[in-house]
Design a protein around this motif. Structure first.
Motif, PDB file in Angstrom:
ATOM      1  N   LEU A 140       0.871  -1.180   0.000  1.00 27.04           N
ATOM      2  CA  LEU A 140       0.000   0.000   0.000  1.00 27.04           C
ATOM      3  C   LEU A 140       0.901   1.220   0.000  1.00 27.04           C
ATOM      4  O   LEU A 140       1.830   1.301   0.810  1.00 27.04           O
ATOM      5  N   VAL A 141       0.645   2.138  -0.925  1.00 29.54           N
ATOM      6  CA  VAL A 141       1.431   3.366  -1.032  1.00 29.54           C
ATOM      7  C   VAL A 141       0.498   4.551  -0.856  1.00 29.54           C
ATOM      8  O   VAL A 141      -0.499   4.682  -1.560  1.00 29.54           O
ATOM      9  N   ASP A 142       0.830   5.412   0.101  1.00 28.39           N
ATOM     10  CA  ASP A 142       0.060   6.633   0.339  1.00 28.39           C
ATOM     11  C   ASP A 142       1.025   7.806   0.344  1.00 28.39           C
ATOM     12  O   ASP A 142       1.712   8.041   1.335  1.00 28.39           O
ATOM     13  N   THR A 143       1.107   8.519  -0.756  1.00 31.70           N
ATOM     14  CA  THR A 143       1.965   9.704  -0.809  1.00 31.70           C
ATOM     15  C   THR A 143       1.157  10.985  -0.700  1.00 31.70           C
ATOM     16  O   THR A 143       1.700  12.069  -0.798  1.00 31.70           O
ATOM     17  N   ILE A 144      -0.155  10.845  -0.478  1.00 29.66           N
ATOM     18  CA  ILE A 144      -1.012  12.011  -0.273  1.00 29.66           C
ATOM     19  C   ILE A 144      -0.787  12.559   1.138  1.00 29.66           C
ATOM     20  O   ILE A 144      -0.652  13.754   1.348  1.00 29.66           O
ATOM     21  N   SER A 145      -0.746  11.647   2.100  1.00 28.10           N
ATOM     22  CA  SER A 145      -0.518  12.033   3.491  1.00 28.10           C
ATOM     23  C   SER A 145       0.947  12.366   3.695  1.00 28.10           C
ATOM     24  O   SER A 145       1.817  11.875   2.994  1.00 28.10           O
ATOM     25  N   GLN A 146       1.203  13.196   4.669  1.00 21.62           N
ATOM     26  CA  GLN A 146       2.579  13.493   5.052  1.00 21.62           C
ATOM     27  C   GLN A 146       2.726  13.228   6.538  1.00 21.62           C
ATOM     28  O   GLN A 146       1.971  13.775   7.321  1.00 21.62           O
ATOM     29  N   PRO A 147       3.620  12.335   6.939  1.00 17.93           N
ATOM     30  CA  PRO A 147       4.569  11.670   6.059  1.00 17.93           C
ATOM     31  C   PRO A 147       3.898  10.601   5.199  1.00 17.93           C
ATOM     32  O   PRO A 147       2.848  10.068   5.561  1.00 17.93           O
ATOM     33  N   ALA A 148       4.527  10.308   4.064  1.00 20.57           N
ATOM     34  CA  ALA A 148       4.025   9.268   3.168  1.00 20.57           C
ATOM     35  C   ALA A 148       4.124   7.913   3.878  1.00 20.57           C
ATOM     36  O   ALA A 148       4.982   7.713   4.742  1.00 20.57           O
ATOM     37  N   ALA A 149       3.252   6.983   3.499  1.00 17.66           N
ATOM     38  CA  ALA A 149       3.245   5.660   4.131  1.00 17.66           C
ATOM     39  C   ALA A 149       3.455   4.571   3.082  1.00 17.66           C
ATOM     40  O   ALA A 149       2.918   4.653   1.972  1.00 17.66           O
ATOM     41  N   PHE A 150       4.220   3.570   3.469  1.00 15.66           N
ATOM     42  CA  PHE A 150       4.469   2.386   2.657  1.00 15.66           C
ATOM     43  C   PHE A 150       4.207   1.194   3.564  1.00 15.66           C
ATOM     44  O   PHE A 150       4.899   1.007   4.561  1.00 15.66           O
ATOM     45  N   VAL A 151       3.175   0.421   3.231  1.00 16.23           N
ATOM     46  CA  VAL A 151       2.744  -0.680   4.096  1.00 16.23           C
ATOM     47  C   VAL A 151       2.746  -1.981   3.303  1.00 16.23           C
ATOM     48  O   VAL A 151       2.075  -2.084   2.273  1.00 16.23           O
TER      49      VAL A 151
ATOM     50  N   VAL B  35      -0.117  -7.061   8.605  1.00 14.81           N
ATOM     51  CA  VAL B  35       0.919  -6.101   8.229  1.00 14.81           C
ATOM     52  C   VAL B  35       2.298  -6.675   8.563  1.00 14.81           C
ATOM     53  O   VAL B  35       2.551  -7.101   9.682  1.00 14.81           O
ATOM     54  N   ALA B  36       3.170  -6.669   7.562  1.00 13.63           N
ATOM     55  CA  ALA B  36       4.534  -7.160   7.742  1.00 13.63           C
ATOM     56  C   ALA B  36       5.505  -6.015   8.032  1.00 13.63           C
ATOM     57  O   ALA B  36       6.472  -6.183   8.763  1.00 13.63           O
ATOM     58  N   LEU B  37       5.230  -4.840   7.451  1.00 13.26           N
ATOM     59  CA  LEU B  37       6.118  -3.695   7.638  1.00 13.26           C
ATOM     60  C   LEU B  37       5.376  -2.419   7.291  1.00 13.26           C
ATOM     61  O   LEU B  37       4.686  -2.353   6.278  1.00 13.26           O
ATOM     62  N   THR B  38       5.534  -1.415   8.134  1.00  9.31           N
ATOM     63  CA  THR B  38       5.006  -0.078   7.858  1.00  9.31           C
ATOM     64  C   THR B  38       6.153   0.903   7.999  1.00  9.31           C
ATOM     65  O   THR B  38       6.866   0.889   9.004  1.00  9.31           O
TER      66      THR B  38
ATOM     67  N   GLY C 231       0.265  -7.475  -5.566  1.00  5.40           N
ATOM     68  CA  GLY C 231      -0.490  -6.306  -5.966  1.00  5.40           C
ATOM     69  C   GLY C 231       0.009  -5.060  -5.264  1.00  5.40           C
ATOM     70  O   GLY C 231       0.710  -5.132  -4.261  1.00  5.40           O
ATOM     71  N   ILE C 232      -0.356  -3.930  -5.823  1.00  5.71           N
ATOM     72  CA  ILE C 232      -0.007  -2.626  -5.250  1.00  5.71           C
ATOM     73  C   ILE C 232      -1.289  -1.821  -5.107  1.00  5.71           C
ATOM     74  O   ILE C 232      -2.074  -1.709  -6.050  1.00  5.71           O
ATOM     75  N   VAL C 233      -1.498  -1.285  -3.921  1.00  4.94           N
ATOM     76  CA  VAL C 233      -2.672  -0.471  -3.620  1.00  4.94           C
ATOM     77  C   VAL C 233      -2.191   0.973  -3.482  1.00  4.94           C
ATOM     78  O   VAL C 233      -1.257   1.243  -2.731  1.00  4.94           O
ATOM     79  N   CYS C 234      -2.800   1.884  -4.213  1.00  4.96           N
ATOM     80  CA  CYS C 234      -2.409   3.292  -4.168  1.00  4.96           C
ATOM     81  C   CYS C 234      -3.562   4.141  -3.663  1.00  4.96           C
ATOM     82  O   CYS C 234      -4.711   3.927  -4.061  1.00  4.96           O
ATOM     83  N   VAL C 235      -3.250   5.084  -2.820  1.00  4.40           N
ATOM     84  CA  VAL C 235      -4.242   6.033  -2.351  1.00  4.40           C
ATOM     85  C   VAL C 235      -4.433   7.074  -3.434  1.00  4.40           C
ATOM     86  O   VAL C 235      -3.468   7.649  -3.938  1.00  4.40           O
ATOM     87  N   ARG C 236      -5.664   7.295  -3.802  1.00  6.22           N
ATOM     88  CA  ARG C 236      -5.991   8.266  -4.843  1.00  6.22           C
ATOM     89  C   ARG C 236      -6.299   9.604  -4.178  1.00  6.22           C
ATOM     90  O   ARG C 236      -7.113   9.693  -3.272  1.00  6.22           O
ATOM     91  N   GLY C 237      -5.678  10.613  -4.692  1.00  2.00           N
ATOM     92  CA  GLY C 237      -5.831  11.929  -4.105  1.00  2.00           C
ATOM     93  C   GLY C 237      -7.115  12.633  -4.478  1.00  2.00           C
ATOM     94  O   GLY C 237      -7.903  12.126  -5.289  1.00  2.00           O
ATOM     95  N   PRO C 238      -7.309  13.793  -3.908  1.00  2.47           N
ATOM     96  CA  PRO C 238      -8.548  14.540  -4.138  1.00  2.47           C
ATOM     97  C   PRO C 238      -8.583  15.273  -5.476  1.00  2.47           C
ATOM     98  O   PRO C 238      -9.603  15.807  -5.856  1.00  2.47           O
ATOM     99  N   ALA C 239      -7.461  15.303  -6.194  1.00  3.54           N
ATOM    100  CA  ALA C 239      -7.435  16.018  -7.478  1.00  3.54           C
ATOM    101  C   ALA C 239      -6.765  15.156  -8.548  1.00  3.54           C
ATOM    102  O   ALA C 239      -6.138  14.153  -8.228  1.00  3.54           O
ATOM    103  N   GLY C 240      -6.899  15.553  -9.783  1.00  6.03           N
ATOM    104  CA  GLY C 240      -6.380  14.773 -10.892  1.00  6.03           C
ATOM    105  C   GLY C 240      -4.875  14.628 -10.926  1.00  6.03           C
ATOM    106  O   GLY C 240      -4.350  13.703 -11.499  1.00  6.03           O
TER     107      GLY C 240
END
Length: 70
Positions: free
Chosen positions: A4-15, A23-26, A59-68
């Motif tokens: 899971l990749v979340d680069t919208i939030s700060q700090p970014a998260a990789f899970v 969960v194996a690693l965050t 698989g890879i799960v990505c957080v989708r941001g509020p804008a394009g």
């Protein structure tokens, strides 16, 4: 293993988690303004901690941001 990749939030998260959602690693990193330089490096570094290669990801799960643009 899934990533899971979340680069919208700060700090970014990789899970990293398994099919049972255990969960194996965050890891988190402040990437504001340096996403381009750090994104793939962070994934590579985190994968190595688990002994994973790209072929090991189901698989890879990505957080989708509020804008394009996110």
């Amino acid at each position: 293993m899934f990533l899971l990749v979340d680069t919208i939030s700060q700090p970014a998260a990789f899970v990293f988690f398994d099919a049972g959602r255990k969960v194996a690693l965050t890891e988190r990193e402040d990437m504001a303004g340096k996403e381009f330089e750090r994104f793939l490096a962070r994934i590579t570094e985190s994968s190595a901690k688990l002994g994973l290669e790209p072929k090991d990801l189901e698989g890879i799960v990505c957080v989708r941001g509020p804008a394009g643009f996110t």
